[in-house]
Structure formats: structure tokens, C-alpha cells
Design a protein around this motif. Structure first.
Motif, PDB file in Angstrom:
ATOM      1  N   PHE A  25       0.691  -1.201   0.178  1.00 22.38           N
ATOM      2  CA  PHE A  25      -0.091   0.038   0.072  1.00 22.38           C
ATOM      3  C   PHE A  25       0.880   1.506  -0.069  1.00 22.38           C
ATOM      4  N   VAL A  26       0.164   2.268  -0.645  1.00 20.52           N
ATOM      5  CA  VAL A  26       0.947   3.626  -0.605  1.00 20.52           C
ATOM      6  C   VAL A  26      -0.194   4.862   0.056  1.00 20.52           C
ATOM      7  N   SER A  27       0.466   5.691   0.611  1.00 14.69           N
ATOM      8  CA  SER A  27      -0.591   6.691   0.770  1.00 14.69           C
ATOM      9  C   SER A  27      -1.084   7.632  -0.387  1.00 14.69           C
ATOM     10  N   GLN A  28      -2.288   7.773  -0.487  1.00 14.88           N
ATOM     11  CA  GLN A  28      -2.877   8.561  -1.666  1.00 14.88           C
ATOM     12  C   GLN A  28      -3.370   9.805  -1.069  1.00 14.88           C
ATOM     13  N   VAL A  29      -3.224  11.230  -1.370  1.00  7.53           N
ATOM     14  CA  VAL A  29      -3.689  12.286  -0.908  1.00  7.53           C
ATOM     15  C   VAL A  29      -5.030  12.486  -1.789  1.00  7.53           C
ATOM     16  N   LEU A  30      -6.018  12.889  -1.162  1.00  7.90           N
ATOM     17  CA  LEU A  30      -6.907  13.215  -1.838  1.00  7.90           C
ATOM     18  C   LEU A  30      -7.330  14.943  -1.810  1.00  7.90           C
ATOM     19  N   GLU A  31      -7.176  15.360  -3.042  1.00 10.66           N
ATOM     20  CA  GLU A  31      -7.083  16.734  -3.382  1.00 10.66           C
ATOM     21  C   GLU A  31      -8.364  17.030  -3.680  1.00 10.66           C
ATOM     22  N   PRO A  32      -9.004  18.465  -3.390  1.00  7.52           N
ATOM     23  CA  PRO A  32      -8.304  19.522  -2.655  1.00  7.52           C
ATOM     24  C   PRO A  32      -8.382  19.438  -1.139  1.00  7.52           C
ATOM     25  N   THR A  33      -8.863  18.401  -0.505  1.00  7.05           N
ATOM     26  CA  THR A  33      -9.280  18.528   0.778  1.00  7.05           C
ATOM     27  C   THR A  33      -8.039  17.902   1.792  1.00  7.05           C
ATOM     28  N   GLY A  34      -6.969  17.263   1.291  1.00  9.39           N
ATOM     29  CA  GLY A  34      -5.742  17.095   1.928  1.00  9.39           C
ATOM     30  C   GLY A  34      -6.036  15.620   2.385  1.00  9.39           C
ATOM     31  N   GLY A  35      -7.083  14.853   2.238  1.00 12.21           N
ATOM     32  CA  GLY A  35      -7.526  13.816   3.311  1.00 12.21           C
ATOM     33  C   GLY A  35      -6.559  12.788   2.506  1.00 12.21           C
ATOM     34  N   LYS A  36      -6.432  11.648   3.257  1.00 14.52           N
ATOM     35  CA  LYS A  36      -5.487  10.376   2.764  1.00 14.52           C
ATOM     36  C   LYS A  36      -6.146   9.299   2.728  1.00 14.52           C
TER      37      LYS A  36
END
Length: 181
Positions: A25-36
Motif C-alpha cells: 500500500f501507498v498513501s494517496q492524498v485526496l485533493e483538494p481536501t488533503g485527506g488520505k
């Protein structure tokens, strides 16, 4: 010669039962909220946002060119639910669940739980050839926001991907540090 054939056949048969290597697994940033969200390294990511709706999709299959996917997770965030639907975010989610319960075979549900900024419930269903885990959230303290996460694959593939979906269901939708100041 016969013994070698039996040994080769046995080795081949046992390899069919060997476990798959663990998924990285890798961390994926959820833009534009910056979630992960943790996503399988080899899976595909796309996003699309319109007005008060944000959507992220992570799938095993390449979705470029509008192609459909079979195995994946889609997260949808709806901001300003009351203005659009006339319902509170909680009622929007409860109505979604009631509708799914009428249309699908329910495998399991989970009770309401406090996640801090959100309250969460879940619903796991079978719908036609698919098995789906819905993680559903509404803003706590009257925050007018609802989140619908849909994790699914075919019934045949659920055993392989169910644990992946469980891990992916622990996503963060907003990085509050971005909004402190």
C-alpha cells in the motif's frame, strides 16, 4: 519417470494453494481536501469534483478514457446536502441505506459510531454479480456534509479484496491542519 511426474504434479497442485504475496500500500492524498487513503500501489487513481460534490476513485483496473472498473473504491463527498435535498446529512444517509436494503441482499450492517468530525455506519450487500461495502458518514454537530464510500468487486473476488477494502475504509477525508490558521 513416473515418480518425477507425480512430484511435478504435486508441486504444481500445491502452488495453486500458495498465498498471494501481500499487497503493498501507498498513501494517496485526496485533493483538494488533503485527506488520505491507503491504496494498493499498483491500483489506479482518479478524481472529479463539481460544485459541492467531490469524488475520488481508486481501482484495480485502468479507468482512463471513461472505461468502467470492476474492483475498486469510490468516495463521494456531498457538501450543502440540506440545500440540495431538503434533508439533513444524516437523513440523506439513512434514506440511502433504506433504499439499498430494498434493492439488494444485505450481508451485514454496522452500528452508528462516532469518528470525530463524522458519524459512520456501514452496509455490506450483494447486488447482482457484485458484493459491495458501503461506508456512510454524516457530519457531526450539524455539519451539513455526507460521505458515501463504495468498495466493491464481483462476488467471486470478494474473498481476495474484502481485506483490502477494510483497510481502505479507514480513510481521512479532510486534513484539518490545512485549515488551521
Amino acid at each position: 519417470m513416473r515418480r518425477a511426474t507425480v512430484i511435478a504434479a504435486l508441486a504444481f497442485s500445491l502452488s495453486a494453494f500458495a498465498e498471494e504475496p501481500p499487497i503493498e500500500f501507498v498513501s494517496q492524498v485526496l485533493e483538494p481536501t488533503g485527506g488520505k487513503i491507503d491504496r494498493p500501489k499498483d491500483w489506479f487513481y482518479s478524481e472529479g469534483h463539481r460544485g459541492g460534490t467531490y469524488m475520488w476513485t481508486i481501482s484495480r483496473e485502468d479507468m482512463s478514457g471513461g472505461r468502467p472498473y470492476t474492483t475498486g473504491v469510490r468516495i463521494q463527498v456531498f457538501v450543502g446536502v440540506k440545500g440540495v435535498t431538503g434533508k439533513s446529512a444524516k437523513q440523506f444517509i439513512l434514506d440511502f441505506i433504506a433504499s439499498k436494503k430494498q434493492q439488494a441482499t444485505v450481508i451485514k450492517t454496522c452500528q452508528e459510531s462516532d469518528q470525530g468530525l463524522f458519524m459512520r455506519v456501514c452496509l455490506e450487500t450483494e447486488e447482482g454479480p457484485h458484493r459491495i461495502l458501503y461506508s456512510l458518514f454524516w457530519g457531526s454537530q450539524n455539519m451539513d456534509m455526507a460521505v458515501v464510500s463504495i468498495a466493491g468487486t464481483t462476488k467471486e473476488n470478494w474473498k481476495a479484496y474484502g481485506p483490502v477494502f477494510e483497510r481502505m475504509s479507514a480513510f481521512e477525508i479532510i486534513d484539518m491542519k490545512r485549515f488551521e490558521k
